[in-house]
Design a protein around this motif. Structure first.
Motif, PDB file in Angstrom:
ATOM      1  N   SER A 273       4.862  18.920  -3.399  1.00  0.00           N
ATOM      2  CA  SER A 273       3.477  18.606  -3.059  1.00  0.00           C
ATOM      3  C   SER A 273       3.410  17.175  -2.519  1.00  0.00           C
ATOM      4  O   SER A 273       3.787  16.219  -3.204  1.00  0.00           O
ATOM      5  CB  SER A 273       2.594  18.734  -4.294  1.00  0.00           C
ATOM      6  N   ALA A 274       2.934  17.056  -1.290  1.00  0.00           N
ATOM      7  CA  ALA A 274       2.931  15.758  -0.609  1.00  0.00           C
ATOM      8  C   ALA A 274       1.531  15.163  -0.542  1.00  0.00           C
ATOM      9  O   ALA A 274       0.539  15.885  -0.421  1.00  0.00           O
ATOM     10  CB  ALA A 274       3.497  15.902   0.798  1.00  0.00           C
ATOM     11  N   ASN A 275       1.503  13.862  -0.587  1.00  0.00           N
ATOM     12  CA  ASN A 275       0.264  13.113  -0.441  1.00  0.00           C
ATOM     13  C   ASN A 275       0.508  11.997   0.565  1.00  0.00           C
ATOM     14  O   ASN A 275       1.467  11.241   0.415  1.00  0.00           O
ATOM     15  CB  ASN A 275      -0.167  12.525  -1.784  1.00  0.00           C
ATOM     16  N   LEU A 276      -0.317  11.924   1.597  1.00  0.00           N
ATOM     17  CA  LEU A 276      -0.162  10.900   2.616  1.00  0.00           C
ATOM     18  C   LEU A 276      -1.442  10.099   2.777  1.00  0.00           C
ATOM     19  O   LEU A 276      -2.545  10.636   2.676  1.00  0.00           O
ATOM     20  CB  LEU A 276       0.218  11.523   3.965  1.00  0.00           C
TER      21      LEU A 276
ATOM     22  N   VAL B 277      -1.957   7.880   8.256  1.00  0.00           N
ATOM     23  CA  VAL B 277      -0.671   8.365   8.774  1.00  0.00           C
ATOM     24  C   VAL B 277      -0.606   9.884   8.871  1.00  0.00           C
ATOM     25  O   VAL B 277       0.384  10.433   9.360  1.00  0.00           O
ATOM     26  CB  VAL B 277       0.504   7.849   7.915  1.00  0.00           C
ATOM     27  N   LYS B 278      -1.642  10.548   8.392  1.00  0.00           N
ATOM     28  CA  LYS B 278      -1.642  12.010   8.444  1.00  0.00           C
ATOM     29  C   LYS B 278      -1.559  12.488   9.886  1.00  0.00           C
ATOM     30  O   LYS B 278      -2.209  11.951  10.777  1.00  0.00           O
ATOM     31  CB  LYS B 278      -2.909  12.559   7.784  1.00  0.00           C
ATOM     32  N   GLY B 279      -0.714  13.468  10.105  1.00  0.00           N
ATOM     33  CA  GLY B 279      -0.504  14.000  11.439  1.00  0.00           C
ATOM     34  C   GLY B 279       0.597  13.277  12.205  1.00  0.00           C
ATOM     35  O   GLY B 279       1.044  13.758  13.245  1.00  0.00           O
ATOM     36  N   ARG B 280       1.029  12.128  11.681  1.00  0.00           N
ATOM     37  CA  ARG B 280       2.091  11.377  12.360  1.00  0.00           C
ATOM     38  C   ARG B 280       3.327  11.199  11.472  1.00  0.00           C
ATOM     39  O   ARG B 280       4.451  11.190  11.965  1.00  0.00           O
ATOM     40  CB  ARG B 280       1.575   9.991  12.787  1.00  0.00           C
ATOM     41  N   PHE B 281       3.128  11.040  10.182  1.00  0.00           N
ATOM     42  CA  PHE B 281       4.227  10.847   9.247  1.00  0.00           C
ATOM     43  C   PHE B 281       4.435  12.120   8.426  1.00  0.00           C
ATOM     44  O   PHE B 281       3.477  12.827   8.107  1.00  0.00           O
ATOM     45  CB  PHE B 281       3.932   9.705   8.279  1.00  0.00           C
TER      46      PHE B 281
ATOM     47  N   GLN C  52       9.619  10.573   7.850  1.00  0.00           N
ATOM     48  CA  GLN C  52       9.671  10.680   9.303  1.00  0.00           C
ATOM     49  C   GLN C  52       8.388  10.071   9.851  1.00  0.00           C
ATOM     50  O   GLN C  52       7.294  10.536   9.526  1.00  0.00           O
ATOM     51  CB  GLN C  52       9.798  12.144   9.728  1.00  0.00           C
ATOM     52  N   MET C  53       8.535   9.073  10.688  1.00  0.00           N
ATOM     53  CA  MET C  53       7.373   8.354  11.211  1.00  0.00           C
ATOM     54  C   MET C  53       7.343   8.514  12.728  1.00  0.00           C
ATOM     55  O   MET C  53       8.271   8.073  13.419  1.00  0.00           O
ATOM     56  CB  MET C  53       7.449   6.878  10.838  1.00  0.00           C
ATOM     57  N   ASN C  54       6.316   9.139  13.226  1.00  0.00           N
ATOM     58  CA  ASN C  54       6.134   9.343  14.656  1.00  0.00           C
ATOM     59  C   ASN C  54       4.906   8.590  15.142  1.00  0.00           C
ATOM     60  O   ASN C  54       4.029   8.247  14.356  1.00  0.00           O
ATOM     61  CB  ASN C  54       5.982  10.836  14.965  1.00  0.00           C
ATOM     62  N   SER C  55       4.858   8.369  16.435  1.00  0.00           N
ATOM     63  CA  SER C  55       3.706   7.691  17.042  1.00  0.00           C
ATOM     64  C   SER C  55       3.377   6.394  16.317  1.00  0.00           C
ATOM     65  O   SER C  55       2.216   6.120  15.979  1.00  0.00           O
ATOM     66  CB  SER C  55       2.485   8.624  17.041  1.00  0.00           C
ATOM     67  N   LEU C  56       4.384   5.594  16.095  1.00  0.00           N
ATOM     68  CA  LEU C  56       4.199   4.357  15.340  1.00  0.00           C
ATOM     69  C   LEU C  56       3.318   3.365  16.088  1.00  0.00           C
ATOM     70  O   LEU C  56       3.310   3.321  17.331  1.00  0.00           O
ATOM     71  CB  LEU C  56       5.558   3.720  15.031  1.00  0.00           C
ATOM     72  N   LYS C  57       2.577   2.585  15.323  1.00  0.00           N
ATOM     73  CA  LYS C  57       1.653   1.606  15.868  1.00  0.00           C
ATOM     74  C   LYS C  57       2.094   0.197  15.474  1.00  0.00           C
ATOM     75  O   LYS C  57       2.685   0.007  14.400  1.00  0.00           O
ATOM     76  CB  LYS C  57       0.253   1.873  15.325  1.00  0.00           C
ATOM     77  N   PRO C  58       1.787  -0.795  16.291  1.00  0.00           N
ATOM     78  CA  PRO C  58       2.188  -2.172  15.960  1.00  0.00           C
ATOM     79  C   PRO C  58       1.684  -2.633  14.594  1.00  0.00           C
ATOM     80  O   PRO C  58       2.387  -3.382  13.893  1.00  0.00           O
ATOM     81  CB  PRO C  58       1.574  -2.993  17.094  1.00  0.00           C
ATOM     82  N   GLU C  59       0.511  -2.177  14.214  1.00  0.00           N
ATOM     83  CA  GLU C  59      -0.033  -2.602  12.923  1.00  0.00           C
ATOM     84  C   GLU C  59       0.695  -1.987  11.739  1.00  0.00           C
ATOM     85  O   GLU C  59       0.401  -2.316  10.584  1.00  0.00           O
ATOM     86  CB  GLU C  59      -1.535  -2.267  12.840  1.00  0.00           C
TER      87      GLU C  59
ATOM     88  N   GLU D  76       0.833  -1.204   0.000  1.00  0.00           N
ATOM     89  CA  GLU D  76       0.000   0.000   0.000  1.00  0.00           C
ATOM     90  C   GLU D  76       0.866   1.251   0.000  1.00  0.00           C
ATOM     91  O   GLU D  76       1.966   1.269   0.581  1.00  0.00           O
ATOM     92  CB  GLU D  76      -0.920   0.023   1.232  1.00  0.00           C
ATOM     93  N   LEU D  77       0.347   2.268  -0.652  1.00  0.00           N
ATOM     94  CA  LEU D  77       1.046   3.546  -0.710  1.00  0.00           C
ATOM     95  C   LEU D  77       0.917   4.253   0.630  1.00  0.00           C
ATOM     96  O   LEU D  77      -0.182   4.430   1.138  1.00  0.00           O
ATOM     97  CB  LEU D  77       0.466   4.410  -1.820  1.00  0.00           C
ATOM     98  N   VAL D  78       2.040   4.664   1.167  1.00  0.00           N
ATOM     99  CA  VAL D  78       2.051   5.392   2.434  1.00  0.00           C
ATOM    100  C   VAL D  78       2.107   6.894   2.181  1.00  0.00           C
ATOM    101  O   VAL D  78       1.325   7.662   2.751  1.00  0.00           O
ATOM    102  CB  VAL D  78       3.255   4.976   3.296  1.00  0.00           C
ATOM    103  N   ALA D  79       3.044   7.308   1.355  1.00  0.00           N
ATOM    104  CA  ALA D  79       3.227   8.736   1.108  1.00  0.00           C
ATOM    105  C   ALA D  79       4.000   8.937  -0.179  1.00  0.00           C
ATOM    106  O   ALA D  79       4.805   8.085  -0.568  1.00  0.00           O
ATOM    107  CB  ALA D  79       3.968   9.393   2.263  1.00  0.00           C
ATOM    108  N   SER D  80       3.755  10.071  -0.809  1.00  0.00           N
ATOM    109  CA  SER D  80       4.502  10.440  -2.003  1.00  0.00           C
ATOM    110  C   SER D  80       4.693  11.946  -2.025  1.00  0.00           C
ATOM    111  O   SER D  80       3.959  12.688  -1.362  1.00  0.00           O
ATOM    112  CB  SER D  80       3.786   9.979  -3.271  1.00  0.00           C
ATOM    113  N   ILE D  81       5.681  12.381  -2.794  1.00  0.00           N
ATOM    114  CA  ILE D  81       5.962  13.804  -2.879  1.00  0.00           C
ATOM    115  C   ILE D  81       6.482  14.119  -4.275  1.00  0.00           C
ATOM    116  O   ILE D  81       7.305  13.386  -4.822  1.00  0.00           O
ATOM    117  CB  ILE D  81       6.962  14.239  -1.781  1.00  0.00           C
ATOM    118  N   THR D  82       5.986  15.190  -4.854  1.00  0.00           N
ATOM    119  CA  THR D  82       6.395  15.573  -6.196  1.00  0.00           C
ATOM    120  C   THR D  82       7.667  16.411  -6.156  1.00  0.00           C
ATOM    121  O   THR D  82       8.139  16.807  -5.084  1.00  0.00           O
ATOM    122  CB  THR D  82       5.296  16.379  -6.890  1.00  0.00           C
ATOM    123  N   SER D  83       8.193  16.697  -7.327  1.00  0.00           N
ATOM    124  CA  SER D  83       9.421  17.482  -7.416  1.00  0.00           C
ATOM    125  C   SER D  83       9.221  18.908  -6.923  1.00  0.00           C
ATOM    126  O   SER D  83      10.188  19.584  -6.562  1.00  0.00           O
ATOM    127  CB  SER D  83       9.929  17.490  -8.855  1.00  0.00           C
TER     128      SER D  83
END
Length: 115
Positions: free
Chosen positions: A55-58, A62-66, A80-87, A45-52
């Motif tokens: 422009s970011a897409n999350l 994960v919004k608000g944490r990554f 950058q991954m914060n507040s990581l969850k076991p899943e 699954e797509l987690v995040a992407s960013i254009t040149s």
């Protein structure tokens, strides 16, 4: 072109990790960079992407944490991954795409979040 990902590891729930992925073998600018993840028994699954242009897409979960960022001069993308969850335990794969080519993939880096 080769992508080298790093930064994975074992972290407790609520902890943080920073993934990096650097491209070598080209001086061209990638139009998009990002990260997928694949947990055992699940689809990638797509987690995040960013254009040149930055422009970011999350993914909503994960919004608000990554945070995704990139250094164009270094052809490097970060997650950058914060507040990581076991899943969120998974292998994280970086990808980068030039204008007229199929995406390139990193080798994957394991992220394990313990409860």
């Amino acid at each position: 072109v080769q992508l080298q990902a790093s930064g994975g590891g074992l972290v407790q729930a609520g902890g943080s990790l920073r993934l990096s992925c650097a491209a070598s073998g080209t001086q061209s600018s990638f139009i998009i960079m990002g990260w997928y993840r694949q947990a055992p028994g699940k689809q990638r699954e797509l987690v995040a992407s960013i254009t040149s242009t930055g422009s970011a897409n999350l993914q909503d979960s994960v919004k608000g944490r990554f945070t995704i960022s990139r250094e164009n001069a270094k052809n490097t993308v970060y997650l950058q991954m914060n507040s990581l969850k076991p899943e969120e335990t998974a292998v994280y794969y970086c990808f980068m795409k030039l204008l007229s080519a199929s995406p390139y993939w990193g080798q994957g880096t394991q992220v394990t979040v313990s409860s």
